[in-house]
Motif scaffolding. Sequence first.
Motif, mmCIF file in Angstrom:
data_model
loop_
_atom_site.group_PDB
_atom_site.id
_atom_site.type_symbol
_atom_site.label_atom_id
_atom_site.label_comp_id
_atom_site.label_asym_id
_atom_site.label_seq_id
_atom_site.Cartn_x
_atom_site.Cartn_y
_atom_site.Cartn_z
ATOM 1 N N ASP A 185 23.451 66.328 -2.866
ATOM 2 C CA ASP A 185 22.610 67.440 -2.417
ATOM 3 C C ASP A 185 23.347 68.375 -1.472
ATOM 4 O O ASP A 185 23.031 69.560 -1.386
ATOM 5 C CB ASP A 185 21.352 66.920 -1.723
ATOM 6 C CG ASP A 185 20.369 66.288 -2.696
ATOM 7 O OD1 ASP A 185 20.394 66.662 -3.882
ATOM 8 O OD2 ASP A 185 19.580 65.429 -2.269
ATOM 9 N N SER A 186 24.293 67.827 -0.737
ATOM 10 C CA SER A 186 25.020 68.631 0.244
ATOM 11 C C SER A 186 26.418 68.077 0.422
ATOM 12 O O SER A 186 26.769 67.029 -0.113
ATOM 13 C CB SER A 186 24.284 68.637 1.591
ATOM 14 O OG SER A 186 24.490 67.413 2.279
ATOM 15 N N SER A 187 27.201 68.792 1.209
ATOM 16 C CA SER A 187 28.569 68.370 1.495
ATOM 17 C C SER A 187 28.723 67.860 2.922
ATOM 18 O O SER A 187 29.811 67.892 3.493
ATOM 19 C CB SER A 187 29.536 69.532 1.237
ATOM 20 O OG SER A 187 29.540 69.871 -0.130
ATOM 21 N N ASP A 188 27.642 67.368 3.508
ATOM 22 C CA ASP A 188 27.698 66.759 4.828
ATOM 23 C C ASP A 188 28.429 65.423 4.712
ATOM 24 O O ASP A 188 27.949 64.508 4.033
ATOM 25 C CB ASP A 188 26.280 66.551 5.365
ATOM 26 C CG ASP A 188 26.257 65.997 6.787
ATOM 27 O OD1 ASP A 188 27.303 65.506 7.258
ATOM 28 O OD2 ASP A 188 25.193 66.052 7.421
ATOM 29 N N PRO A 189 29.590 65.265 5.347
ATOM 30 C CA PRO A 189 30.362 64.022 5.191
ATOM 31 C C PRO A 189 29.695 62.814 5.833
ATOM 32 O O PRO A 189 30.119 61.682 5.595
ATOM 33 C CB PRO A 189 31.701 64.355 5.874
ATOM 34 C CG PRO A 189 31.361 65.416 6.862
ATOM 35 C CD PRO A 189 30.262 66.228 6.242
ATOM 36 N N PHE A 325 29.480 73.442 -0.135
ATOM 37 C CA PHE A 325 30.657 73.333 -1.002
ATOM 38 C C PHE A 325 31.446 72.092 -0.581
ATOM 39 O O PHE A 325 31.567 71.829 0.624
ATOM 40 C CB PHE A 325 31.539 74.596 -0.872
ATOM 41 C CG PHE A 325 32.824 74.493 -1.645
ATOM 42 C CD1 PHE A 325 32.882 74.881 -2.968
ATOM 43 C CD2 PHE A 325 33.980 73.980 -1.049
ATOM 44 C CE1 PHE A 325 34.057 74.766 -3.699
ATOM 45 C CE2 PHE A 325 35.156 73.856 -1.766
ATOM 46 C CZ PHE A 325 35.192 74.253 -3.088
ATOM 47 N N PRO A 326 32.006 71.330 -1.496
ATOM 48 C CA PRO A 326 32.095 71.515 -2.943
ATOM 49 C C PRO A 326 30.908 70.959 -3.715
ATOM 50 O O PRO A 326 30.854 71.084 -4.932
ATOM 51 C CB PRO A 326 33.366 70.756 -3.297
ATOM 52 C CG PRO A 326 33.407 69.629 -2.315
ATOM 53 C CD PRO A 326 32.844 70.188 -1.037
ATOM 54 N N TYR A 327 29.957 70.294 -3.003
ATOM 55 C CA TYR A 327 28.764 69.755 -3.643
ATOM 56 C C TYR A 327 27.559 70.560 -3.176
ATOM 57 O O TYR A 327 27.539 71.096 -2.060
ATOM 58 C CB TYR A 327 28.535 68.296 -3.243
ATOM 59 C CG TYR A 327 29.580 67.317 -3.704
ATOM 60 C CD1 TYR A 327 29.433 66.628 -4.897
ATOM 61 C CD2 TYR A 327 30.699 67.050 -2.918
ATOM 62 C CE1 TYR A 327 30.371 65.695 -5.316
ATOM 63 C CE2 TYR A 327 31.653 66.122 -3.331
ATOM 64 C CZ TYR A 327 31.475 65.444 -4.521
ATOM 65 O OH TYR A 327 32.418 64.534 -4.928
ATOM 66 N N GLY A 328 26.518 70.576 -3.985
ATOM 67 C CA GLY A 328 25.288 71.197 -3.552
ATOM 68 C C GLY A 328 24.242 71.199 -4.647
ATOM 69 O O GLY A 328 24.513 70.855 -5.800
ATOM 70 N N ALA A 329 23.020 71.578 -4.271
ATOM 71 C CA ALA A 329 21.926 71.781 -5.210
ATOM 72 C C ALA A 329 21.628 73.278 -5.213
ATOM 73 O O ALA A 329 21.226 73.839 -4.189
ATOM 74 C CB ALA A 329 20.703 70.977 -4.796
#
Length: 362
Positions: A185-189, A325-329
Amino acid sequence: MKKNIIYLIAVIMGVVGFTSCDQTDNEPMVGTFTPPEVTIPADGKGYVLTEDGQDNLVEVMEWVHADFGFPAAVTYTVEMTAADGDFSEPYELITSNEDQVRLTVKDLNDAAIEFIEPDEPGDLWIRLKADLHNDVDVLYSDTLTISVVPYESVKVIEPLFIVGDVLGSDYVWNNNNYTYILFRDSSDPNVFDYTYTGFFNAGGFKLLPELGNWDRQFGMVDGSIAKDDGGSGNITIETEGYYTLNINTDEVTFSIEESDATKTDATYDMIGLIGAFNDWAGDLELTQESYDPHIWTADDVELSGGELKFRANGGWDSNWGGTSFPYGAGVSGGDNIVVPEGTYFVKFNDITKHYVFYRKEQ
């Protein structure tokens, strides 16, 4: 009369004796438990950690097994906290069923920077927890003090890949196949949730966080999902169809449930990328995957850096952006996605609008 009284007393004594024996038999057994004893490292040992050696072995921590009074499969967890603190909310460094664990520089550093400023020396307390099951008290080793100088670490999101026969390709058991990457859903590590909604064939699969490495797999052990177990069994799909898979790789929680989506749902004629890399003119078209018409991909995409969006059918009626970025909805009509310069494998799901930009060069 006297004989009757004597007989009654004997009966009463017999009942009391029987009851006493019965109670004794049901009393819990009390054993002598011996906690584990850490033999390596020695109390007071110091470590200076550097990022260029983060994959190197820094310590093989060893201990003498805990004794619960009977043979048992004990789970050991290395716990750490700040010196002069307490273990009310310890950092769980690593877990094992053996009598040792191998710690890399990165393992120790990830724990140390929770309590110590980068490039500054500090003391930490470390202990070993021995856990059997809920009905038996947890045992702890004595607390050791270690000194650590950690380095500043930038957390990087680890990808997660499906490997197995559920997606229908001839190469699905190729553990170097990056195209079956999961979404987030997000790029929060600091968030470890991964998701994938799509068509699954009946069959088995596993999840790999590191391409080419079977030892670091998520699979099934005794009916539960297991992490980093090279001998784990397949996760299985009994009936083909659309499913939503969710996994948290930190807490090691997993679910897979049927989805309402179908292959006959209306799909787009085309999904493309448009942005600064092509002067917002025309679309870089993604390929609709044969194993699932809702999955769109493009490989070896060279992006010059800047903003872009996904859109459908070459128009702006259906477009998706995002701030992650690089992941997301993707959000309908949302902000432009800011993408650094690089070469990427791009993947988009038109059911959930999830996207991922998997960087090719390392």
